[in-house]
Design a protein around this motif. Structure first.
Motif: not given
Length: 321
Positions: A32-33, A65-71, A258-261
């Motif tokens: 979510e963060t 883990l639910g965080m899609p990313a790019e290379v 990290l949710t403190a962001l």
């Protein structure tokens, strides 16, 4: 969201192990963060000292883990290690690889020749974490290093956070070779600034923020690169380590995770905090007041760093235990 910490910076550079996940277990709130940062338009980069996985493998893990990313958003110490090799070796030079096949592939992609056994033509050794590293692999590297080969360690993390706890990291294996050779390796990953500088450039960032859980790598690397940092307590760092941190390992902000962001930066900044009074008296940090325990830790760090006094009084010990 305009008053959130992530909005005060033009990119967020996340450590992975201990910050975003523990092995196969995601840190609660991490997806979510990361999504909130993207939705705000703040570029994110994933900067890891773990050299065991190629960027596409890291992307696959993050996606699971639910965080899609790019290379292109992933920056590993394996990549940084190969940059150092390429700067110092001629094309086609033999490099003895102590690590995973993905590390060997990075070496090959750089125009160098990865090998697994020492020989007369080995010009360098590159060492990265792998759960399959063996005594035999270390022995081959030992022979090459003692014969004069350049030695690049992708990172020197003594431990590796996992869902089961802290496990031996690449730095523990590096320590074995250091003892056997009396040679210091050239270190590619954190705390050297190269990874963070490369990640920031790729995001076009002039004012990035590092988020990490290790003072001796994540935070020291941020300090070396001149970048502000958020220390999270979801991995390796402890209150005692924070209070005793030297100037090269001191973060800008402190939070549980990290949710403190998405919180206000002034609520997270290490420094004097409302509700707490901390004084250095007779070589001890004495505490009065009431409030949030993390605010107390922020205030304790501030006073310890200002005065050099790190011994806690009884009340501070009780609050942080």
């Amino acid at each position: 969201m305009s008053d959130a910490l992530l909005a005060a910076y033009d990119a967020v550079l996340f450590d992975l192990d201990g910050t975003v996940y523990h092995g196969t277990r995601v840190i609660p709130g991490a997806p979510e963060t990361v999504r909130a940062a993207r939705e705000h338009g703040t570029p994110v980069r994933f900067v890891t000292n773990n050299a065991s996985k190629a960027p596409d493998e890291v992307v696959a893990h993050l996606t699971d883990l639910g965080m899609p990313a790019e290379v292109g958003e992933v920056h590993t110490s394996a990549q940084a290690g190969v940059v150092l090799l390429k700067e110092r070796l001629e094309a086609g030079a033999e490099v003895l690889v102590v690590g995973t096949e993905s590390l060997a592939a990075e070496v090959a992609q750089a125009g160098l020749k990865p090998v697994r056994e020492n020989g007369d033509d080995v010009r360098a050794v590159v060492q990265g974490h792998s759960p399959d590293n063996t005594w035999a692999a270390l022995a081959e590297a030992c022979l090459a290093i003692r014969a004069g080969a350049l030695w690049v360690a992708c990172n020197v993390d003594a431990t590796l956070p996992s869902e089961r706890g802290l496990l031996p990291g690449n730095g523990s294996m590096v320590a074995a070779l250091r003892t056997a050779t009396d040679v210091e390796p050239l270190v590619a990953g954190k705390p050297e600034p190269l990874l963070f500088e490369t990640a920031a450039r790729s995001a076009g960032a002039e004012r990035p923020l590092v988020v990490g859980d290790r003072l001796d790598t994540d935070i020291a690397g941020a300090v070396a690169a001149g970048i502000d940092s958020l220390v999270v307590l979801s991995g390796v760092a402890t209150p005692k380590q924070l209070i005793e941190a030297g100037p090269a390992e001191r973060g800008t902000y402190l939070a549980a995770d990290l949710t403190a962001l998405t919180s206000n930066p002034e609520d997270l900044r290490i420094g004097p905090r409302p509700g707490w009074s901390v004084k250095a008296e007779d070589g001890v940090l004495s505490v009065t007041g009431e409030g949030d325990d993390l605010d107390l830790l922020r205030a304790l760090c501030h006073t310890a760093w200002e005065t050099g006094v790190t011994e806690l009084g009884e009340r501070a010990k009780a609050k942080l235990s």
